[in-house]
Write an enzyme that holds these catalytic residues in place. Structure first.
Site, PDB file in Angstrom:
ATOM      1  N   LYS A  14       0.841  -1.202   0.000  1.00  0.00           N
ATOM      2  CA  LYS A  14       0.000   0.000   0.000  1.00  0.00           C
ATOM      3  C   LYS A  14       0.878   1.255   0.000  1.00  0.00           C
ATOM      4  O   LYS A  14       0.604   2.225  -0.701  1.00  0.00           O
ATOM      5  CB  LYS A  14      -0.949  -0.014   1.211  1.00  0.00           C
ATOM      6  CG  LYS A  14      -2.030  -1.085   1.083  1.00  0.00           C
ATOM      7  CD  LYS A  14      -2.804  -1.326   2.370  1.00  0.00           C
ATOM      8  CE  LYS A  14      -3.717  -2.535   2.195  1.00  0.00           C
ATOM      9  NZ  LYS A  14      -4.512  -2.845   3.393  1.00  0.00           N
ATOM     10  N   GLN A  58      -4.716  -1.534   9.546  1.00  0.00           N
ATOM     11  CA  GLN A  58      -4.490  -2.847   8.934  1.00  0.00           C
ATOM     12  C   GLN A  58      -4.960  -3.954   9.886  1.00  0.00           C
ATOM     13  O   GLN A  58      -4.456  -4.066  11.004  1.00  0.00           O
ATOM     14  CB  GLN A  58      -3.000  -3.022   8.598  1.00  0.00           C
ATOM     15  CG  GLN A  58      -2.684  -4.309   7.872  1.00  0.00           C
ATOM     16  CD  GLN A  58      -3.301  -4.376   6.475  1.00  0.00           C
ATOM     17  OE1 GLN A  58      -3.218  -3.420   5.709  1.00  0.00           O
ATOM     18  NE2 GLN A  58      -3.935  -5.481   6.156  1.00  0.00           N
ATOM     19  N   ASP A  81     -11.151   2.167   3.706  1.00  0.00           N
ATOM     20  CA  ASP A  81     -11.415   0.726   3.604  1.00  0.00           C
ATOM     21  C   ASP A  81     -12.919   0.453   3.495  1.00  0.00           C
ATOM     22  O   ASP A  81     -13.328  -0.670   3.201  1.00  0.00           O
ATOM     23  CB  ASP A  81     -10.884  -0.005   4.859  1.00  0.00           C
ATOM     24  CG  ASP A  81      -9.501  -0.617   4.638  1.00  0.00           C
ATOM     25  OD1 ASP A  81      -9.110  -0.796   3.465  1.00  0.00           O
ATOM     26  OD2 ASP A  81      -8.821  -0.899   5.644  1.00  0.00           O
TER      27      ASP A  81
END
Ligand code: NDP
Length: 245
Positions: A14, A58, A81
């Site tokens: 990422k 994460q 997300d």
């Protein structure tokens, strides 16, 4: 948080993608011992930082952290997300800014390949909040006839053999075999399973599936890189939204 090796790979990919397209990224690598309060304080600080457009934590988080509380702490306008309940709800209604990155990547692959979902039998194997459920909604929004399968589904092969578009998001290596696929189907393999230190395979047994399917995504490759690309897209969107806040 912590030392999860898969998470480290995902975070690195990422960060590289951000660098590649010119987005500043800031990594907060927190030790396993960090408390939930400390983590949420950091998220709140980033929520209030105008130079930050998007925030992601994460997953998975260590066991002493309540994942839901962490997701709920992220400002929905910075939730790149798309896991916050506000964004999840908006996916249900079809009026959304952010789509969870993996299902969004699958849709992008389908669209870019010129595959029309409308009226097709779509079977999604897996019903997680991150992949299976939002995936099903996106296919439904494109007028697919959607069947969602899970670990309690009876006669799974009968269901998968009915699919014009089959999405596998199970987390079991080589779970879907060629004889579970309808000839000419489009097969999207979301699974990432490490079967040896340097060997990743999907949820679909590629060798037996590739000659039956009209189109199939490989693992590695396929959906994985698309997930990162969609994160970049959501972040750009977040920057636009937060500019006008
Ligand atoms: P989860 O473990 O959260 O969900 C797995 C789903 O599969 C569950 O709904 C479960 O059913 C179902 N399932 C398990 N066993 C069976 C079975 N025997 N028959 C039918 N269904 C079954 O996984 P995720 O959705 O998070 O991830 C799925 C896979 O995708 C994993 O390999 C993961 O690594 C990968 N992944 C890949 C990403 C990418 O970028 N390419 C991103 C995210 C995930 P039940 O609900 O009944 O337990």
């Amino acid at each position: 948080m912590g030392e999860d090796p898969a998470s480290q790979v995902y975070v690195r990919n990422k960060k590289l993608a951000c660098e590649y397209i010119g987005i500043n990224s800031f990594e907060y690598l927190l030790p396993e011992s960090t408390t939930q309060k400390e983590l949420i304080e950091l998220i709140e600080k980033l929520n209030n930082d105008d130079t930050v457009s998007g925030i992601l934590c994460q997953l998975p988080v260590p066991e002493h952290i309540n994942e839901e509380a962490v997701i709920n702490a992220i400002d929905p306008k910075k939730d790149v997300d798309a896991f916050h309940p506000v964004n999840v709800g908006r996916i249900m209604t079809g009026n959304y800014d952010f789509v969870p990155c993996t299902p969004a990547g699958v849709m992008e692959l389908i669209n870019e390949s010129g595959i029309d979902v409308s009226g097709k039998e779509c079977v999604v194997v897996g019903r997680s909040n991150i992949v299976g459920k939002p995936m099903s909604m996106l296919l439904l929004h494109k007028n697919g006839t959607v069947t969602i399968c899970h670990s309690k589904t009876q006669n799974l092969a009968e269901k998968t053999r009915n699919a014009d578009i089959l999405v596998a998001a199970v987390g079991i290596a080589n779970f879907i075999k060629g004889d579970m696929i309808k000839p000419g189907a489009v097969v999207i393999d979301v699974g990432i399973n490490r079967i040896a230190p340097k060997v990743l395979v999907g949820d679909v047994e590629f060798e037996s599936a590739k000659d039956v399917a009209a189109a199939i995504t490989p693992v590695p490759g396929g959906v994985g890189p698309m997930t990162v690309a969609m994160l970049m897209k959501n972040t750009l969107k977040a920057a636009e939204i937060n500019k006008t806040k």
